[in-house]
Design an enzyme around this catalytic site. Structure first.
Site, PDB file in Angstrom:
ATOM      1  N   ARG A   1      -5.375   9.818  -3.214  1.00  0.00           N
ATOM      2  CA  ARG A   1      -4.472   9.412  -4.361  1.00  0.00           C
ATOM      3  C   ARG A   1      -4.578   7.920  -4.449  1.00  0.00           C
ATOM      4  O   ARG A   1      -4.220   7.494  -5.603  1.00  0.00           O
ATOM      5  CB  ARG A   1      -2.892   9.987  -3.852  1.00  0.00           C
ATOM      6  CG  ARG A   1      -2.842  11.359  -4.134  1.00  0.00           C
ATOM      7  CD  ARG A   1      -1.544  11.981  -3.633  1.00  0.00           C
ATOM      8  NE  ARG A   1      -1.622  12.055  -1.853  1.00  0.00           N
ATOM      9  CZ  ARG A   1      -0.893  12.445  -1.441  1.00  0.00           C
ATOM     10  NH1 ARG A   1       0.670  12.762  -1.640  1.00  0.00           N
ATOM     11  NH2 ARG A   1      -1.023  12.600  -0.204  1.00  0.00           N
TER      12      ARG A   1
ATOM     13  N   TYR B   1     -14.730 -35.994  -9.681  1.00  0.00           N
ATOM     14  CA  TYR B   1     -15.440 -34.794  -8.562  1.00  0.00           C
ATOM     15  C   TYR B   1     -15.748 -35.626  -7.583  1.00  0.00           C
ATOM     16  O   TYR B   1     -16.570 -36.463  -7.655  1.00  0.00           O
ATOM     17  CB  TYR B   1     -16.610 -34.207  -9.575  1.00  0.00           C
ATOM     18  CG  TYR B   1     -17.120 -33.202  -8.468  1.00  0.00           C
ATOM     19  CD1 TYR B   1     -16.468 -32.173  -7.804  1.00  0.00           C
ATOM     20  CD2 TYR B   1     -18.385 -33.558  -8.258  1.00  0.00           C
ATOM     21  CE1 TYR B   1     -17.180 -31.453  -6.650  1.00  0.00           C
ATOM     22  CE2 TYR B   1     -19.333 -32.701  -7.043  1.00  0.00           C
ATOM     23  CZ  TYR B   1     -18.407 -31.541  -6.671  1.00  0.00           C
ATOM     24  OH  TYR B   1     -19.058 -30.893  -5.681  1.00  0.00           O
TER      25      TYR B   1
ATOM     26  N   ASN C   1     -10.230 -47.175  -3.409  1.00  0.00           N
ATOM     27  CA  ASN C   1      -9.675 -46.427  -4.697  1.00  0.00           C
ATOM     28  C   ASN C   1     -10.536 -46.083  -5.937  1.00  0.00           C
ATOM     29  O   ASN C   1     -11.458 -47.102  -6.246  1.00  0.00           O
ATOM     30  CB  ASN C   1      -8.775 -47.630  -5.590  1.00  0.00           C
ATOM     31  CG  ASN C   1      -7.844 -47.194  -6.730  1.00  0.00           C
ATOM     32  OD1 ASN C   1      -8.461 -46.447  -7.471  1.00  0.00           O
ATOM     33  ND2 ASN C   1      -6.719 -47.553  -6.488  1.00  0.00           N
TER      34      ASN C   1
ATOM     35  N   GLN D   1     -12.906  10.594  14.505  1.00  0.00           N
ATOM     36  CA  GLN D   1     -12.780  11.956  13.960  1.00  0.00           C
ATOM     37  C   GLN D   1     -14.072  12.057  12.938  1.00  0.00           C
ATOM     38  O   GLN D   1     -13.968  11.397  11.785  1.00  0.00           O
ATOM     39  CB  GLN D   1     -11.636  11.978  13.514  1.00  0.00           C
ATOM     40  CG  GLN D   1     -11.325  13.427  12.929  1.00  0.00           C
ATOM     41  CD  GLN D   1     -10.277  13.495  11.622  1.00  0.00           C
ATOM     42  OE1 GLN D   1      -9.818  12.644  11.277  1.00  0.00           O
ATOM     43  NE2 GLN D   1      -9.815  14.969  11.733  1.00  0.00           N
TER      44      GLN D   1
ATOM     45  N   THR E   1      -4.712  16.391   9.818  1.00  0.00           N
ATOM     46  CA  THR E   1      -3.982  15.836  10.737  1.00  0.00           C
ATOM     47  C   THR E   1      -4.127  16.404  11.919  1.00  0.00           C
ATOM     48  O   THR E   1      -3.838  15.674  13.017  1.00  0.00           O
ATOM     49  CB  THR E   1      -2.463  15.265  10.254  1.00  0.00           C
ATOM     50  OG1 THR E   1      -1.712  16.763   9.884  1.00  0.00           O
ATOM     51  CG2 THR E   1      -2.305  14.467   9.090  1.00  0.00           C
TER      52      THR E   1
HETATM   53  C1  UD1 Z   1       1.268  14.235   5.928  1.00  0.00           C
HETATM   54  C2  UD1 Z   1       2.104  15.351   6.542  1.00  0.00           C
HETATM   55  C3  UD1 Z   1       3.476  15.526   5.461  1.00  0.00           C
HETATM   56  C4  UD1 Z   1       4.242  14.266   5.774  1.00  0.00           C
HETATM   57  C5  UD1 Z   1       3.363  12.956   5.428  1.00  0.00           C
HETATM   58  C6  UD1 Z   1       3.993  12.072   5.685  1.00  0.00           C
HETATM   59  C7  UD1 Z   1       0.421  17.001   7.506  1.00  0.00           C
HETATM   60  C8  UD1 Z   1      -0.138  18.247   7.357  1.00  0.00           C
HETATM   61  N1  UD1 Z   1       1.425  16.684   6.361  1.00  0.00           N
HETATM   62  O1  UD1 Z   1       0.904  14.557   4.911  1.00  0.00           O
HETATM   63  O2  UD1 Z   1       4.011  16.624   6.058  1.00  0.00           O
HETATM   64  O3  UD1 Z   1       5.399  14.445   4.828  1.00  0.00           O
HETATM   65  O4  UD1 Z   1       2.143  13.168   6.144  1.00  0.00           O
HETATM   66  O5  UD1 Z   1       3.125  10.947   5.228  1.00  0.00           O
HETATM   67  O6  UD1 Z   1       0.233  16.190   8.393  1.00  0.00           O
HETATM   68  N2  UD1 Z   1      -5.644  11.533   8.620  1.00  0.00           N
HETATM   69  C9  UD1 Z   1      -6.443  11.405   9.639  1.00  0.00           C
HETATM   70  N3  UD1 Z   1      -7.424  12.717   9.709  1.00  0.00           N
HETATM   71  C10 UD1 Z   1      -7.334  13.674   8.915  1.00  0.00           C
HETATM   72  C11 UD1 Z   1      -6.323  13.591   7.805  1.00  0.00           C
HETATM   73  C12 UD1 Z   1      -5.494  12.387   7.782  1.00  0.00           C
HETATM   74  O7  UD1 Z   1      -6.770  10.704  10.586  1.00  0.00           O
HETATM   75  O8  UD1 Z   1      -8.364  14.227   8.942  1.00  0.00           O
HETATM   76  C13 UD1 Z   1      -4.563  10.551   8.576  1.00  0.00           C
HETATM   77  C14 UD1 Z   1      -4.673   9.669   7.403  1.00  0.00           C
HETATM   78  O9  UD1 Z   1      -5.473   8.664   7.410  1.00  0.00           O
HETATM   79  C15 UD1 Z   1      -3.155   9.352   7.259  1.00  0.00           C
HETATM   80  C16 UD1 Z   1      -2.308  10.181   8.058  1.00  0.00           C
HETATM   81  O10 UD1 Z   1      -3.271  10.836   8.704  1.00  0.00           O
HETATM   82  O11 UD1 Z   1      -2.981   7.921   8.016  1.00  0.00           O
HETATM   83  C17 UD1 Z   1      -1.545  11.181   7.126  1.00  0.00           C
HETATM   84  O12 UD1 Z   1      -2.756  11.851   6.199  1.00  0.00           O
HETATM   85  P1  UD1 Z   1      -2.451  12.109   4.617  1.00  0.00           P
HETATM   86  O13 UD1 Z   1      -3.481  12.827   4.107  1.00  0.00           O
HETATM   87  O14 UD1 Z   1      -1.867  11.271   4.119  1.00  0.00           O
HETATM   88  O15 UD1 Z   1      -1.077  13.419   4.744  1.00  0.00           O
HETATM   89  P2  UD1 Z   1      -0.213  13.801   4.117  1.00  0.00           P
HETATM   90  O16 UD1 Z   1      -0.943  14.553   2.986  1.00  0.00           O
HETATM   91  O17 UD1 Z   1       0.712  12.732   3.192  1.00  0.00           O
HETATM   92 CA    CA Z   2       0.348  10.442   3.736  1.00  0.00          CA
END
Ligand code: UD1
Ligand code: CA
Length: 469
Positions: free
Chosen positions: A19, A367, A378, A76, A82
């Protein structure tokens, strides 16, 4: 769980941040000059003597490059969500089964160490399997909603939520404390049966909740709930950090005339009784001493300023501005500029890779590039160093006490000797001997310089007084 349980922290920073609509990983976007992930690390560090892991993936090398030494990167390879990120981190923590795992999303730059501490404290004292940080928000859109079914906490992602679940304003902030043994046994059971086909970390709450207990902990300071998923949220979070930075400087004795128009990055230092005037931007490794006046409209980056200096309507990039120096209005100090105490760089000047000696003046429209200017010199209005012949750069030496007439051109390499004087419009392409007046194009030395004559007269005068006395 006893107080001495080890705590491990995992910061999730492998995602792309779709996003943000950016070519750069989300956690690398800066707020007040510092990448987002570094704020999260700083908040987490005080809690985890045992180890701080950062899960990296998207642009892993670039993210690793900004990590401090005590944060260990864990790769990863593919970003399957997550839950997958935590699975990878747990593999890196192999053999550890006792203690607490603190999981922190990398996109909450305003989360404080205090809040994380409270979360861990609450988790330990309740002796539960999992504790999740939640907040009640006016606008919960985009975040996972917290629902409780018969005492079991569940988190439903917006895209998987029913219409009535979307009305819930209690959200998951993406910070969790887990009993290490519980998260270890729950993580393997995750499936990707949801709208995004990812492994959701949030699904472990239900599993853990049924086995031991999973509870919520409500955030106290709503400001910290400013998570960053898009650029307007980035701006909102940065605005809060910007105000915090300004407040800290003001508490330490810096006057900020107009906080609304003053931008100071997190890395900048400012001494007491310095006044920052409206429209100023202080960035990077900039450090300012005491009793200075900076601004209005001054932009300093990686610039060191001594005490009692004035810098008005000017730009500095990697410059050193000594004590009591005055700069501006409208000057540009580039890398390698060193202005010694009491020097004056006046209106509309550019200085690059040059030293200007103590008390020397470059007051108007000059300059000065690749030059060494002594003390008490000066340079007349419009004096220019011609340092570049289209191929190479050359140095100009202007010794102590030199006076150049208006529009003097110094064709480098060239040296103007101590106490020499050049006439208006001179084109100096040969060294001018000390104490001589040089004029014309090309300039020739014609007689003793006025300042040398005055000095000699002064010396003679005092010698005379001595004999008389
Ligand atoms: C996640 C939560 C959501 C919460 C929100 C808060 C889950 C499924 N959902 O959603 O409930 O309200 O955070 O911010 O966890 N990341 C990784 N590896 C991945 C995917 C993500 O390291 O494979 C990291 C991202 O870099 C980020 C964090 O995890 O820093 C959160 O990921 P993001 O995709 O922003 O999660 P949300 O969809 O916002
Ligand atoms: Ca997030």
């Amino acid at each position: 769980m006893s107080e001495s349980s080890p705590i491990f922290a995992v910061i999730l920073a492998a995602g792309k941040g779709t996003r943000m609509k950016s070519n750069r990983a989300k956690v690398l976007h800066t707020l007040c000059g510092v990448p987002m992930v570094n704020y999260v690390i700083d908040a987490t560090r005080p809690l985890v003597p045992e180890g701080l892991f950062v899960v990296v993936g998207h642009q892993a090398e670039l993210v690793e490059a900004v990590l401090p030494e005590d944060a260990k990167p864990v790769l990863q390879e593919e970003q399957h969500g997550t839950g997958d990120a935590v699975r990878v981190a747990l593999a890196a923590l192999e053999g550890e089964d006792e203690g607490i795992l603190l999981v922190v999303n990398g996109d909450g730059p305003l989360i404080s160490d205090k809040t994380l501490g409270e979360l861990v404290e609450r988790h330990s004292s309740a002796g539960v399997g999992a504790t999740v940080l939640v907040a009640e928000l006016e606008d919960p859109s985009g975040l996972g909603r917290v629902v409780e079914d018969a005492g079991v906490v569940r988190i439903v992602e917006e895209r998987d939520a029913t219409e009535s679940q979307r009305q819930v304003r209690l959200v998951n902030l993406g910070l969790y404390a887990f009993k290490l043994s519980e998260i270890r046994s729950a993580i393997g059971g995750l499936t990707s049966e949801n709208k995004s086909g990812e492994l959701y970390l949030t699904d472990v709450l239900e599993t853990i909740g049924r086995r031991s207990r999973a509870v919520t902990y409500k955030l106290k300071n709503p400001e910290e709930a400013n998570l960053v998923n898009d650029r307007s949220q980035l701006a909102r979070a940065e605005e809060i950090l910007r105000r915090r930075i300004l407040d800290t400087h003001m508490r330490h004795g810096v006057t900020v005339r107009d906080p609304a128009s003053t931008h100071i990055e997190a890395t900048v230092e400012i001494g007491r009784d310095t006044v920052i005037l409206p429209g100023s931007l202080l960035r990077g490794q900039t450090s300012i001493g005491t009793d200075c006046v900076i601004g209005p409209s001054t932009d300093l980056q990686d610039t060191l300023v001594g005490n009692g200096a004035l810098v008005e309507h000017s730009v500095g990039r990697g410059a050193e501005i000594g004590d009591r120096v005055s700069v501006g209005p409208y000057s540009f100090l580039r890398a390698g500029t060193v202005l010694e105490p009491g020097a004056k760089i006046g209106a509309y000047c550019e200085v690059k890779n040059s030293r200007v000696g103590a008390g020397s003046k470059v007051p108007h429209l000059s300059y000065v590039g690749d030059a060494e200017i002594g003390a008490g010199a000066n340079l007349g209005a419009g004096t220019i160093t011609a340092n570049y012949d289209g191929e190479k750069k050359y140095r100009t030496m202007v010794k102590d006490g030199v006076f150049t007439g208006v529009n003097t051109n110094l064709i480098a390499p060239v040296t103007v000797g101590e106490d020499a004087y050049t006439g208006a419009g001179s084109v100096v392409n040969k060294d001018v001997p000390a104490g001589k007046l040089a004029v014309g194009a090309p300039a020739r030395a014609i007689r003793e310089s006025p300042q040398r004559r005055r000095k000699r007269a002064g010396r003679d005068g005092s010698a005379k007084n001595e004999t008389e006395g």
